[in-house]
Design a protein around this motif. Structure first.
Motif, PDB file in Angstrom:
ATOM      1  N   ASN A 255      66.397  32.116  51.426  1.00 46.13           N
ATOM      2  CA  ASN A 255      65.191  31.277  51.535  1.00 46.13           C
ATOM      3  C   ASN A 255      64.673  31.237  52.959  1.00 46.13           C
ATOM      4  N   PHE A 256      65.601  31.074  53.905  1.00 52.97           N
ATOM      5  CA  PHE A 256      65.235  31.000  55.314  1.00 52.97           C
ATOM      6  C   PHE A 256      64.500  32.278  55.743  1.00 52.97           C
ATOM      7  N   ILE A 257      65.057  33.422  55.367  1.00 56.06           N
ATOM      8  CA  ILE A 257      64.443  34.693  55.788  1.00 56.06           C
ATOM      9  C   ILE A 257      63.147  34.967  55.010  1.00 56.06           C
ATOM     10  N   ASP A 258      63.130  34.660  53.715  1.00 61.01           N
ATOM     11  CA  ASP A 258      61.907  34.883  52.922  1.00 61.01           C
ATOM     12  C   ASP A 258      60.717  34.138  53.534  1.00 61.01           C
ATOM     13  N   ASP A 259      60.957  32.878  53.968  1.00 64.57           N
ATOM     14  CA  ASP A 259      59.863  32.098  54.556  1.00 64.57           C
ATOM     15  C   ASP A 259      59.312  32.791  55.803  1.00 64.57           C
ATOM     16  N   ARG A 260      60.234  33.283  56.634  1.00 61.39           N
ATOM     17  CA  ARG A 260      59.788  33.969  57.851  1.00 61.39           C
ATOM     18  C   ARG A 260      58.986  35.228  57.501  1.00 61.39           C
ATOM     19  N   LEU A 261      59.493  35.976  56.533  1.00 61.32           N
ATOM     20  CA  LEU A 261      58.835  37.241  56.167  1.00 61.32           C
ATOM     21  C   LEU A 261      57.435  36.983  55.607  1.00 61.32           C
ATOM     22  N   ARG A 262      57.315  35.921  54.819  1.00 63.39           N
ATOM     23  CA  ARG A 262      55.996  35.630  54.218  1.00 63.39           C
ATOM     24  C   ARG A 262      54.992  35.242  55.294  1.00 63.39           C
ATOM     25  N   GLU A 263      55.474  34.553  56.332  1.00 64.05           N
ATOM     26  CA  GLU A 263      54.575  34.225  57.458  1.00 64.05           C
ATOM     27  C   GLU A 263      54.015  35.509  58.079  1.00 64.05           C
ATOM     28  N   PHE A 264      54.905  36.472  58.299  1.00 65.70           N
ATOM     29  CA  PHE A 264      54.469  37.744  58.894  1.00 65.70           C
ATOM     30  C   PHE A 264      53.446  38.446  58.004  1.00 65.70           C
ATOM     31  N   GLY A 265      53.586  38.266  56.679  1.00 64.94           N
ATOM     32  CA  GLY A 265      52.743  39.011  55.742  1.00 64.94           C
ATOM     33  C   GLY A 265      51.391  38.386  55.495  1.00 64.94           C
ATOM     34  N   ARG A 266      51.185  37.183  56.051  1.00 64.37           N
ATOM     35  CA  ARG A 266      49.950  36.467  55.712  1.00 64.37           C
ATOM     36  C   ARG A 266      48.689  37.237  56.079  1.00 64.37           C
TER      37      ARG A 266
END
Ligand code: CDP
Length: 233
Positions: free
Chosen positions: A115-126
């Protein structure tokens, strides 16, 4: 060269050349490249260095969950590729060792870590225009990614490639040991409960056992041109 604002997800087994391919795609189409595995590796390095995972692989899950929110994992562009940092320390070399590879799939199976990493990755993908490689990018992180590639290759070819890569970096690499690590990681990654490694229904399979990187670039240019009316100028 024109390509719309999309997300490209490159998933697949260990050492299939995902990062080499994703970096080339990023450079050819001026996309941001993101190595999600580097984030899992950085959490694993931290856990090893802080005794959160024991040599036999037992995880102190509470300690791990307490540490996650303050863990500042980020990437810096050195002009010669991106480097992984924890806080102000560059850990790019340390996260690629066999000691980290040996434990990373155990850490990556912990739901709070994902969950922690998914949140970070989604920020990058915005902002889109991102190519990301990993195990669950097209299934969980960006299920709506416009282009999904699932990479695979012969296990012997993969072990040889990884051992050669390690030797080039001046590390010791016993091919049997490397092959064992790849087998174990593929097994844990494919069988974990949360976001297991699996091909998304709409991903295109790329078996690159007998392909050079140039062959792969030809392959992807064709797909992009067919799907997105990419215009070569
Ligand atoms: O370079 P290689 O393909 O061997 O691995 P990596 O991409 O650096 O990923 C290291 C490990 O992180 C994998 O074996 C998985 O356990 C985990 N991982 C994951 O679970 N999900 C991702 N999206 C990326 C990596």
């Amino acid at each position: 060269m024109q390509i719309p604002d999309i997300i490209i997800a490159v998933d697949g087994y260990s050492s299939t050349g995902k990062s080499t391919f994703a970096k080339r795609i990023a450079s050819e189409f001026s996309f941001l490249y993101l190595d999600s595995g580097a984030m899992y590796r950085a959490v694993t390095l931290y856990a090893i260095e802080h005794g959160i995972i024991s040599p036999s692989g037992e995880i102190d899950r509470q300690a791990l969950c307490r540490a996650l929110p303050a863990l500042d994992i980020h990437f810096e562009d050195t002009g010669n590729g991106s480097r992984t940092y924890i806080g102000d320390k560059c850990v790019e070399k340390d996260i690629r060792t066999l000691a980290v590879s040996d434990k990373v799939s155990l850490i990556a199976a912990v739901p709070e870590v994902r969950n922690f990493i998914d949140d970070r990755l989604r920020e990058f993908g915005r902002k889109k225009r991102v190519v990301m490689d990993g195990r669950d990018i097209g299934t969980t992180v960006f299920p709506d990614a416009e282009l999904k590639i699932f990479m695979t290759a012969d296990p012997v070819v993969r072990a040889r490639r990884r051992a050669d890569e390690m030797k080039r970096k001046g590390e010791k690499a016993d091919i049997q040991e490397v092959a064992k690590n790849l087998r174990e990681r593929d097994f844990i990654d494919s069988h974990r409960e949360v976001s297991p490694l699996t091909k998304a229904d709409d991903a295109i399979v790329l078996d690159n056992s007998d392909m050079t990187i140039e062959d792969q670039m030809k392959w992807i240019r064709q797909i992009i041109s067919d799907r997105f009316s990419y215009v070569r100028v």
